[in-house]
Motif scaffolding. Structure first.
Motif, mmCIF file in Angstrom:
data_model
loop_
_atom_site.group_PDB
_atom_site.id
_atom_site.type_symbol
_atom_site.label_atom_id
_atom_site.label_comp_id
_atom_site.label_asym_id
_atom_site.label_seq_id
_atom_site.Cartn_x
_atom_site.Cartn_y
_atom_site.Cartn_z
ATOM 1 N N ALA A 221 47.576 45.573 44.340
ATOM 2 C CA ALA A 221 47.690 44.274 43.661
ATOM 3 C C ALA A 221 46.595 43.325 44.140
ATOM 4 C CB ALA A 221 49.076 43.674 43.922
ATOM 5 N N GLU A 222 46.290 43.337 45.437
ATOM 6 C CA GLU A 222 45.254 42.465 45.974
ATOM 7 C C GLU A 222 43.878 42.844 45.432
ATOM 8 O OE1 GLU A 222 45.688 42.633 50.190
ATOM 9 O OE2 GLU A 222 47.337 41.171 50.224
ATOM 10 N N GLN A 223 43.633 44.147 45.249
ATOM 11 C CA GLN A 223 42.361 44.566 44.682
ATOM 12 C C GLN A 223 42.224 44.088 43.245
ATOM 13 O OE1 GLN A 223 39.717 45.675 46.122
ATOM 14 N NE2 GLN A 223 38.631 45.688 44.155
ATOM 15 N N ARG A 224 43.306 44.162 42.485
ATOM 16 C CA ARG A 224 43.267 43.634 41.107
ATOM 17 C C ARG A 224 43.036 42.130 41.121
ATOM 18 N NH1 ARG A 224 47.767 47.000 40.473
ATOM 19 N NH2 ARG A 224 49.154 45.186 40.355
ATOM 20 N N ALA A 225 43.626 41.439 42.112
ATOM 21 C CA ALA A 225 43.422 39.995 42.227
ATOM 22 C C ALA A 225 41.960 39.674 42.527
ATOM 23 C CB ALA A 225 44.327 39.422 43.312
ATOM 24 N N ARG A 226 41.333 40.474 43.399
ATOM 25 C CA ARG A 226 39.910 40.272 43.689
ATOM 26 C C ARG A 226 39.060 40.466 42.440
ATOM 27 N NH1 ARG A 226 41.401 42.791 48.639
ATOM 28 N NH2 ARG A 226 40.886 41.496 50.472
ATOM 29 N N GLU A 227 39.396 41.473 41.654
ATOM 30 C CA GLU A 227 38.643 41.717 40.422
ATOM 31 C C GLU A 227 38.809 40.565 39.445
ATOM 32 O OE1 GLU A 227 40.213 45.440 39.151
ATOM 33 O OE2 GLU A 227 39.175 46.601 40.725
ATOM 34 N N GLN A 228 40.026 40.024 39.379
ATOM 35 C CA GLN A 228 40.269 38.872 38.514
ATOM 36 C C GLN A 228 39.505 37.653 39.022
ATOM 37 O OE1 GLN A 228 44.394 37.718 38.324
ATOM 38 N NE2 GLN A 228 44.154 36.585 36.410
ATOM 39 N N LEU A 229 39.494 37.476 40.326
ATOM 40 C CA LEU A 229 38.809 36.332 40.925
ATOM 41 C C LEU A 229 37.304 36.398 40.700
ATOM 42 C CD1 LEU A 229 39.310 33.795 42.620
ATOM 43 C CD2 LEU A 229 39.039 35.202 44.669
ATOM 44 N N SER A 230 36.769 37.593 40.552
ATOM 45 C CA SER A 230 35.328 37.739 40.361
ATOM 46 C C SER A 230 34.855 37.080 39.067
ATOM 47 C CB SER A 230 34.930 39.220 40.375
ATOM 48 O OG SER A 230 35.415 39.887 39.224
ATOM 49 N N GLU A 231 35.792 36.788 38.156
ATOM 50 C CA GLU A 231 35.433 36.095 36.919
ATOM 51 C C GLU A 231 34.826 34.726 37.209
ATOM 52 O OE1 GLU A 231 38.788 35.850 34.328
ATOM 53 O OE2 GLU A 231 39.360 37.951 34.631
ATOM 54 N N ALA A 232 35.193 34.126 38.332
ATOM 55 C CA ALA A 232 34.660 32.802 38.678
ATOM 56 C C ALA A 232 33.187 32.864 39.034
ATOM 57 C CB ALA A 232 35.451 32.203 39.842
ATOM 58 N N LEU B 129 45.533 35.921 47.448
ATOM 59 C CA LEU B 129 45.361 37.098 46.590
ATOM 60 C C LEU B 129 46.666 37.395 45.862
ATOM 61 C CD1 LEU B 129 43.146 39.410 48.834
ATOM 62 C CD2 LEU B 129 42.462 38.120 46.799
ATOM 63 N N GLU B 130 47.087 36.406 45.078
ATOM 64 C CA GLU B 130 48.305 36.503 44.283
ATOM 65 C C GLU B 130 48.021 35.981 42.886
ATOM 66 O OE1 GLU B 130 51.270 34.291 46.366
ATOM 67 O OE2 GLU B 130 51.120 35.508 48.194
ATOM 68 N N GLU B 131 48.782 36.455 41.928
ATOM 69 C CA GLU B 131 48.477 36.181 40.517
ATOM 70 C C GLU B 131 48.439 34.691 40.179
ATOM 71 O OE1 GLU B 131 50.116 37.285 36.020
ATOM 72 O OE2 GLU B 131 50.995 38.233 37.796
ATOM 73 N N MET B 132 49.480 33.932 40.536
ATOM 74 C CA MET B 132 49.544 32.530 40.135
ATOM 75 C C MET B 132 48.436 31.685 40.772
ATOM 76 S SD MET B 132 51.682 32.007 37.797
ATOM 77 C CE MET B 132 51.817 30.217 37.885
ATOM 78 N N PRO B 133 48.215 31.769 42.096
ATOM 79 C CA PRO B 133 47.103 30.998 42.670
ATOM 80 C C PRO B 133 45.741 31.386 42.093
ATOM 81 C CG PRO B 133 48.594 31.723 44.393
ATOM 82 C CD PRO B 133 49.002 32.435 43.145
ATOM 83 N N ILE B 134 45.528 32.699 41.823
ATOM 84 C CA ILE B 134 44.258 33.137 41.253
ATOM 85 C C ILE B 134 44.073 32.534 39.863
ATOM 86 C CG2 ILE B 134 42.992 35.125 40.340
ATOM 87 C CD1 ILE B 134 42.848 35.129 43.293
ATOM 88 N N ARG B 135 45.109 32.583 39.033
ATOM 89 C CA ARG B 135 45.009 32.029 37.683
ATOM 90 C C ARG B 135 44.738 30.535 37.734
ATOM 91 N NH1 ARG B 135 42.622 32.709 33.856
ATOM 92 N NH2 ARG B 135 43.158 34.906 34.137
ATOM 93 N N GLU B 136 45.424 29.808 38.616
ATOM 94 C CA GLU B 136 45.207 28.375 38.713
ATOM 95 C C GLU B 136 43.798 28.067 39.234
ATOM 96 O OE1 GLU B 136 47.439 24.513 40.695
ATOM 97 O OE2 GLU B 136 48.606 26.142 39.808
#
Length: 333
Positions: A290-301, A205-212
């Motif tokens: 930050a982790e909640q924002r990461a989860r929201e970003q991950l939901s795009e998948a 739940l971190e920006e770089m791993p989520i983006r990759e």
């Protein structure tokens, strides 16, 4: 779009599981744990390593794996996990023997250094040999017609290279239209692009791993390869109610209320200690936000998502079973 929870029926029908992820996310650990989870209930699973790092031997705390399938662990309910370290040179010799009956010639080529020359001259040949061996393991059957392995789990290359690794045989098919090489390549392509195969992505739940991870999902979709589940590793439990996180993340923590709450519990702490607790609360809230924002970003998948806990004692064999149990609880079977 919303993130799906848990393992799906479609993934339950999958027989070939690739596990990839950005370096440092724990993909080898979760590949091993997924193998244990899939073996629960009496099934037989093969774990395959293709990168030459002997990572599976390390996580299972055993001797380096040979180019041979050997039992590495048992699973709850009588299941069995075997492991295989695929050696490129051995796979090429096996290929010569199987398709051209050139076992002796292959050994001569090895002494001459021709195998290294061949894989250097045609870099894609290495991945063809590896994926070809994986296909053979998936398709192998016993005398009664049953598959030797109920599932095969591959500790795959990292996300930056996984699509090239999985799609290289498609390029080879265009080069070798006929003969054993072409026929094998076509068979590998059919398997990897079929419903029997899924590519799971390990992230934090971190920006770089989520983006990759999101980039890898898009790349897999573009190559007509099926993304499986997202495995979110090292998730830490929240210590604050969700409603309190936004204010605390902004630094709005009432020290007097903290002091009163501690006093009601019979704890009389110094001002400096309370100030330290307030500071830790703010830092914890910032991380949760930050982790909640990461989860929201991950939901795009828009993929099934399973969360694995952070293990305070590090990763050993017992930890692999603990993670496998967490996967089973989320539907892996």
């Amino acid at each position: 779009m919303t993130t799906l929870a848990g393992w799906t029926d479609e993934l339950t029908r999958t027989r070939l599981h690739f596990v990839t992820g950005k370096g440092g996310t724990g993909k080898t650990t979760l590949a091993a744990s997924l193998g244990l989870a899939l073996a629960s209930g009496g099934r037989r699973v093969l774990l395959i390593e293709v990168e030459g790092r002997q990572g599976l031997a390390q996580v299972f705390d055993t001797e380096p794996l040979p180019y041979a399938e050997q039992r590495i662990a048992s699973a709850p309910g009588g299941g069995e996990v075997r492991a295989l370290h695929v050696d490129v040179e051995a796979a090429l010799l096996e290929y010569f023997e199987m398709f051209y009956n050139l076992g002796f010639a292959g050994r001569t080529l090895r002494r001459m250094g021709a195998i290294e020359f061949a894989t250097t001259l045609a870099p894609g040949l290495r991945d063809v040999l590896l994926t070809g061996k994986i296909k053979e393991c998936v398709g192998r059957t016993e005398s009664d017609g049953r598959h030797t392995y109920d599932a095969v789990v591959v500790d795959a290359p990292p996300t930056g290279r996984v699509v090239k690794f999985l799609d290289v045989t498609k390029a080879l098919t265009d080069l070798a239209k006929t003969g054993p090489i072409g026929a094998q390549a076509e068979g590998v392509v059919r398997l990897l692009h079929s419903g029997e195969t899924a590519v799971h992505l390990v992230t934090l739940l971190e920006e770089m791993p989520i983006r990759e991870t999101l980039d890898a999902v898009a790349e897999l979709d573009g190559a007509d390869l099926r993304p499986g589940a997202v495995l979110v590793n090292r998730v830490r439990p929240p210590r604050l109610p969700a409603r309190s996180v936004p204010a605390a993340a902004d630094g709005r923590v009432d020290a007097s209320r903290v002091r009163a709450g501690l006093a009601s519990a019979g704890l009389d702490l110094s001002e400096s200690t309370i100030d330290g607790l307030v500071e830790e609360t703010v830092e914890h809230a910032i991380r949760l936000d930050a982790e909640q924002r990461a989860r929201e970003q991950l939901s795009e998948a828009d993929l099934p998502t399973l969360e694995l806990p952070e293990l305070n004692g590090g990763v050993d064999v017992a930890a692999l079973y603990e993670l496998a149990e967490a996967l089973v609880e989320q539907g892996v079977r």
